[in-house]
Design a protein around this motif. Structure first.
Motif, PDB file in Angstrom:
ATOM      1  N   GLY A 195       0.812  -1.214   0.000  1.00 36.06           N
ATOM      2  CA  GLY A 195       0.000   0.000   0.000  1.00 36.06           C
ATOM      3  C   GLY A 195       0.843   1.260   0.000  1.00 36.06           C
ATOM      4  N   GLN A 196       1.960   1.247   0.732  1.00 34.83           N
ATOM      5  CA  GLN A 196       2.864   2.390   0.737  1.00 34.83           C
ATOM      6  C   GLN A 196       3.563   2.544  -0.609  1.00 34.83           C
ATOM      7  OE1 GLN A 196       3.154   4.675   3.104  1.00 34.83           O
ATOM      8  NE2 GLN A 196       4.667   5.806   1.907  1.00 34.83           N
ATOM      9  N   ARG A 197       3.874   1.452  -1.274  1.00 36.19           N
ATOM     10  CA  ARG A 197       4.516   1.531  -2.588  1.00 36.19           C
ATOM     11  C   ARG A 197       3.568   2.117  -3.630  1.00 36.19           C
ATOM     12  NH1 ARG A 197       6.872  -4.419  -3.457  1.00 36.19           N
ATOM     13  NH2 ARG A 197       7.491  -3.518  -5.469  1.00 36.19           N
ATOM     14  N   VAL A 198       2.287   1.777  -3.541  1.00 33.50           N
ATOM     15  CA  VAL A 198       1.293   2.381  -4.438  1.00 33.50           C
ATOM     16  C   VAL A 198       1.165   3.874  -4.140  1.00 33.50           C
ATOM     17  CG1 VAL A 198      -1.154   2.396  -5.052  1.00 33.50           C
ATOM     18  CG2 VAL A 198       0.042   0.233  -4.785  1.00 33.50           C
ATOM     19  N   PHE A 199       1.238   4.241  -2.882  1.00 29.70           N
ATOM     20  CA  PHE A 199       1.198   5.654  -2.498  1.00 29.70           C
ATOM     21  C   PHE A 199       2.388   6.406  -3.093  1.00 29.70           C
ATOM     22  CE2 PHE A 199       2.391   9.079   0.383  1.00 29.70           C
ATOM     23  CZ  PHE A 199       1.193   9.776   0.512  1.00 29.70           C
ATOM     24  N   ASP A 200       3.585   5.813  -3.002  1.00 32.40           N
ATOM     25  CA  ASP A 200       4.780   6.452  -3.576  1.00 32.40           C
ATOM     26  C   ASP A 200       4.690   6.557  -5.095  1.00 32.40           C
ATOM     27  OD1 ASP A 200       5.804   6.656  -1.024  1.00 32.40           O
ATOM     28  OD2 ASP A 200       6.940   4.776  -1.159  1.00 32.40           O
ATOM     29  N   LEU A 201       4.105   5.544  -5.725  1.00 31.03           N
ATOM     30  CA  LEU A 201       3.943   5.590  -7.175  1.00 31.03           C
ATOM     31  C   LEU A 201       3.011   6.718  -7.602  1.00 31.03           C
ATOM     32  CD1 LEU A 201       4.296   4.403 -10.017  1.00 31.03           C
ATOM     33  CD2 LEU A 201       2.397   2.849  -9.497  1.00 31.03           C
ATOM     34  N   CYS A 202       1.883   6.845  -6.914  1.00 32.98           N
ATOM     35  CA  CYS A 202       0.939   7.931  -7.246  1.00 32.98           C
ATOM     36  C   CYS A 202       1.563   9.299  -7.014  1.00 32.98           C
ATOM     37  CB  CYS A 202      -0.332   7.788  -6.415  1.00 32.98           C
ATOM     38  SG  CYS A 202      -1.241   6.258  -6.696  1.00 32.98           S
ATOM     39  N   ARG A 203       2.406   9.405  -6.014  1.00 36.09           N
ATOM     40  CA  ARG A 203       3.021  10.696  -5.719  1.00 36.09           C
ATOM     41  C   ARG A 203       4.153  11.025  -6.685  1.00 36.09           C
ATOM     42  NH1 ARG A 203       5.450  11.216   0.183  1.00 36.09           N
ATOM     43  NH2 ARG A 203       6.750   9.584  -0.727  1.00 36.09           N
ATOM     44  N   SER A 204       4.856  10.023  -7.190  1.00 32.86           N
ATOM     45  CA  SER A 204       6.017  10.267  -8.054  1.00 32.86           C
ATOM     46  C   SER A 204       5.701  10.213  -9.537  1.00 32.86           C
ATOM     47  CB  SER A 204       7.112   9.237  -7.748  1.00 32.86           C
ATOM     48  OG  SER A 204       7.444   9.225  -6.385  1.00 32.86           O
ATOM     49  N   LEU A 205       4.524   9.705  -9.907  1.00 35.26           N
ATOM     50  CA  LEU A 205       4.206   9.548 -11.323  1.00 35.26           C
ATOM     51  C   LEU A 205       4.162  10.879 -12.078  1.00 35.26           C
ATOM     52  CD1 LEU A 205       3.527   7.558 -13.553  1.00 35.26           C
ATOM     53  CD2 LEU A 205       1.117   7.713 -12.894  1.00 35.26           C
ATOM     54  N   PRO A 206       3.515  11.936 -11.548  1.00 36.46           N
ATOM     55  CA  PRO A 206       3.558  13.211 -12.287  1.00 36.46           C
ATOM     56  C   PRO A 206       4.963  13.769 -12.442  1.00 36.46           C
ATOM     57  CG  PRO A 206       1.788  13.231 -10.664  1.00 36.46           C
ATOM     58  CD  PRO A 206       2.609  12.030 -10.380  1.00 36.46           C
ATOM     59  N   MET A 207       5.808  13.601 -11.429  1.00 35.11           N
ATOM     60  CA  MET A 207       7.179  14.090 -11.529  1.00 35.11           C
ATOM     61  C   MET A 207       7.971  13.322 -12.574  1.00 35.11           C
ATOM     62  SD  MET A 207       8.140  14.718  -7.529  1.00 35.11           S
ATOM     63  CE  MET A 207       7.149  15.801  -6.492  1.00 35.11           C
ATOM     64  N   GLY A 208       7.707  12.016 -12.683  1.00 33.80           N
ATOM     65  CA  GLY A 208       8.385  11.246 -13.710  1.00 33.80           C
ATOM     66  C   GLY A 208       7.977  11.645 -15.113  1.00 33.80           C
ATOM     67  N   ILE A 209       6.707  11.981 -15.292  1.00 32.25           N
ATOM     68  CA  ILE A 209       6.238  12.426 -16.606  1.00 32.25           C
ATOM     69  C   ILE A 209       6.846  13.778 -16.970  1.00 32.25           C
ATOM     70  CG2 ILE A 209       4.195  13.060 -17.944  1.00 32.25           C
ATOM     71  CD1 ILE A 209       2.610  11.073 -16.266  1.00 32.25           C
ATOM     72  N   VAL A 210       6.884  14.685 -15.996  1.00 25.89           N
ATOM     73  CA  VAL A 210       7.438  16.015 -16.244  1.00 25.89           C
ATOM     74  C   VAL A 210       8.951  15.950 -16.426  1.00 25.89           C
ATOM     75  CG1 VAL A 210       7.649  18.349 -15.283  1.00 25.89           C
ATOM     76  CG2 VAL A 210       5.539  17.089 -15.007  1.00 25.89           C
ATOM     77  N   GLY A 211       9.599  14.922 -15.857  1.00 30.17           N
ATOM     78  CA  GLY A 211      11.052  14.812 -15.984  1.00 30.17           C
ATOM     79  C   GLY A 211      11.521  14.726 -17.427  1.00 30.17           C
ATOM     80  N   ILE A 212      10.752  14.044 -18.283  1.00 27.55           N
ATOM     81  CA  ILE A 212      11.117  13.963 -19.706  1.00 27.55           C
ATOM     82  C   ILE A 212      11.055  15.345 -20.343  1.00 27.55           C
ATOM     83  CG2 ILE A 212      10.518  12.881 -21.897  1.00 27.55           C
ATOM     84  CD1 ILE A 212       9.228  10.612 -20.293  1.00 27.55           C
ATOM     85  N   PHE A 213      10.023  16.087 -20.027  1.00 25.08           N
ATOM     86  CA  PHE A 213       9.882  17.446 -20.559  1.00 25.08           C
ATOM     87  C   PHE A 213      11.010  18.349 -20.065  1.00 25.08           C
ATOM     88  CE2 PHE A 213       7.959  21.717 -20.070  1.00 25.08           C
ATOM     89  CZ  PHE A 213       7.740  22.003 -21.413  1.00 25.08           C
ATOM     90  N   ILE A 214      11.430  18.163 -18.832  1.00 25.23           N
ATOM     91  CA  ILE A 214      12.516  18.976 -18.267  1.00 25.23           C
ATOM     92  C   ILE A 214      13.831  18.686 -18.982  1.00 25.23           C
ATOM     93  CG2 ILE A 214      13.896  19.342 -16.187  1.00 25.23           C
ATOM     94  CD1 ILE A 214      11.393  18.912 -14.570  1.00 25.23           C
TER      95      ILE A 214
END
Length: 415
Positions: free
Chosen positions: A246-265
């Protein structure tokens, strides 16, 4: 002969009579001889005031549900709770009830409805729970990605274009006051927009991640209650499913937008670095390519440690279940100390694995600023060693437009 007493004597007599009757001056005696409290008329008391007071006292909603946009962006809605905790120890009644929008009941119902639709459409073999989770958090991820993209764009514009013009403005022999004021206002507006977008993205990702975790844990709990047997699964695996996973799913939801924006950066930073310094900046910033395989190796190592820790936790939980079940037999034969030592040894082994996981995760996090500094230093050394000149404005612009300014978006989630 009847004598009439003065009014002040009658008042004293009535007061003495009330005192003798046990100070029941505002009470009345019923047929049984007991006293009942008399209703005192209060001209300021009305039913509407009572209702308002009762509504105000029973309003236990989460403060964030009543907060304004400014309070959400600045997180000022939680300031009273911090002040109360700073003055003394927080108690249970100081905490408010969670919002119904964040409750496991509402979010698990939505997730189970979507999961049932996927099962009906694709079948049990081709159905994917990850697609159901993505559907449940799609709106939050999209809004967070848009907010982080705006924040990154404004950061690059303010640090490359506006900052360079401000430096050139300060070095000009005859500066224009109106032009300088306009640059200052533009720089302030861009920085305010960047901060507001980052705050909104942080608020949205944390809340969406909490809802997804609550929905997933409630869904697993309902599934366990419907099972007649565990079908080869141990109690430790079920506990790990509700805690670590459950904590790993929480970390995934929190980090997913940052990972998507990382390509744009990465794309924007490479373009900006090439415009400022040329092809030497591109060679310098590509040193981050070496950083990603190392991050992936550390993430896999963390996952391996967690899987090993699951087995140890399952072993400890099973032993504890046996001890609780056979506690009378253990007490009768005085086996408390051997079982305690055995449980302690398993717990020490589990703690050792958790410590190794923490060390590897700390190493992965601490590598980020080191790699960014090494990349910037390598770029400047390569640029100057090839005979190219670099001034203060170019150095400041490259430093602000480099990937390391936004390198917090380039870390891989430890899932």
């Amino acid at each position: 002969m009847n004598s009439t007493k003065p009014m002040h004597l009658k008042g004293n007599a009535n007061q003495n009579n009330d005192d003798r009757e046990g100070n029941h001056g505002n009470s009345r005696r019923d047929s049984s001889g007991s006293y009942q409290e008399a209703t005192v008329y209060n001209p300021t008391y009305t039913k509407s005031n009572s209702r308002k007071k009762k509504k105000r006292n029973t309003d236990t909603r989460l403060p964030i549900d009543k907060a304004s946009w400014f309070s959400i962006l600045t997180f000022s809605w939680v300031t009273p709770l911090f002040i109360k905790g700073w003055k003394g120890t927080l108690k249970t009644e100081d905490l408010t009830v969670a919002s119904y929008k964040d409750s496991s009941e509402m979010n698990s119902h939505r997730l189970e409805t979507r999961w049932a639709h996927i099962l009906t459409k694709h079948g049990s073999k081709d159905a994917s729970l990850f697609s159901a989770l993505l559907y449940a958090m799609r709106s939050g991820v999209i809004c967070s990605t848009i907010a982080l993209t705006i924040s990154t764009s404004t950061s690059l514009v303010s640090s490359t274009v506006v900052m360079r013009r401000l430096i050139a403005f300060t070095q000009s022999p005859e500066p224009d006051f109106f032009y300088g004021s306009l640059l200052v206002v533009l720089f302030t507006s861009l920085e305010f927009t960047r901060t507001a977008c980052v705050s909104f993205a942080l608020y949205l990702t944390e809340r969406v991640a909490g809802r997804i975790r609550a929905a997933l844990v409630a869904m697993v709990y309902h599934k366990i209650l419907r099972l007649r047997s565990l079908k080869g699964k141990s109690v430790g695996e079920l506990i790990n499913l509700c805690t670590n996973d459950g904590q790993r799913v929480f970390d995934l939801c929190r980090s997913l937008p940052m990972g998507i924006v990382g390509i744009f950066i990465c794309v924007l930073s490479l373009i900006a670095s090439y415009v400022i310094l040329g092809w030497t900046a591109v060679l310098g910033t590509t040193s981050y390519i070496v950083f990603y395989p190392l991050q992936m190796f550390l993430s896999k190592l963390i996952t391996r440690f967690r899987q090993h820790c699951i087995k140890i936790t399952d072993k400890r939980v099973r032993l504890m279940s046996e001890v609780i079940t056979c506690i009378k037999l253990i007490k009768m034969y005085a086996w408390e100390i051997p079982f305690a030592k055995q449980i302690g040894a398993i717990r020490n082994q589990e703690r050792s694995v958790l410590e190794k996981t923490g060390y590897v995760q700390s190493l992965s996090t601490s590598m980020l600023p080191v790699v960014s500094i090494m990349s910037a230093s390598f770029t400047i050394i390569l640029h100057t060693s090839l005979g190219y000149d670099i001034d203060v404005a170019q150095l400041s612009e490259f430093q602000n437009s480099d990937i390391r300014r936004n390198s917090r978006f380039l870390t891989l989630p430890k899932i």
